[in-house]
Design a protein around this motif. Structure first.
Motif, mmCIF file in Angstrom:
data_model
loop_
_atom_site.group_PDB
_atom_site.id
_atom_site.type_symbol
_atom_site.label_atom_id
_atom_site.label_comp_id
_atom_site.label_asym_id
_atom_site.label_seq_id
_atom_site.Cartn_x
_atom_site.Cartn_y
_atom_site.Cartn_z
ATOM 1 N N GLU A 1 0.831 -1.206 0.000
ATOM 2 C CA GLU A 1 0.000 0.000 0.000
ATOM 3 C C GLU A 1 0.865 1.257 0.000
ATOM 4 O OE1 GLU A 1 -3.367 1.960 -0.527
ATOM 5 O OE2 GLU A 1 -3.256 -0.219 -0.391
ATOM 6 N N GLU A 2 1.911 1.273 0.808
ATOM 7 C CA GLU A 2 2.821 2.424 0.847
ATOM 8 C C GLU A 2 3.524 2.607 -0.496
ATOM 9 O OE1 GLU A 2 5.402 1.625 4.151
ATOM 10 O OE2 GLU A 2 3.838 1.997 5.630
ATOM 11 N N GLU B 1 1.108 4.138 -2.969
ATOM 12 C CA GLU B 1 0.950 5.569 -2.739
ATOM 13 C C GLU B 1 2.141 6.353 -3.293
ATOM 14 O OE1 GLU B 1 0.227 6.171 1.426
ATOM 15 O OE2 GLU B 1 -1.558 4.884 1.400
#
Length: 67
Positions: free
Chosen positions: A27-28, A31
């Motif tokens: 997820e990081e 992003e």
């Protein structure tokens, strides 16, 4: 038998922890990729504006072979 069940439970917990960390890292990373894409889009727009501004300052100047 009890030892085998405990071992399996420990391994399952370890896998769940690893999965959670990997999911968070994914997820990081996603992003960060989105931010980089936005920055790149902005730089491309700025580059286009600068090229247009330079062309308007010297419209008779031939383009370089690199362009």
């Amino acid at each position: 038998m009890r030892h085998d069940v405990e071992n399996i439970q420990e391994r399952l917990v370890e896998l769940e922890i690893r999965y959670t960390h990997l999911s968070q890292q994914a997820e990081e990373l996603n992003e960060e990729v989105i931010l980089c894409h936005r920055r790149l889009d902005g730089l491309e727009r700025e580059n286009r504006r600068l090229r247009d501004a330079l062309k308007s300052l010297a419209p008779d100047t031939p383009e370089s072979p690199d362009e």
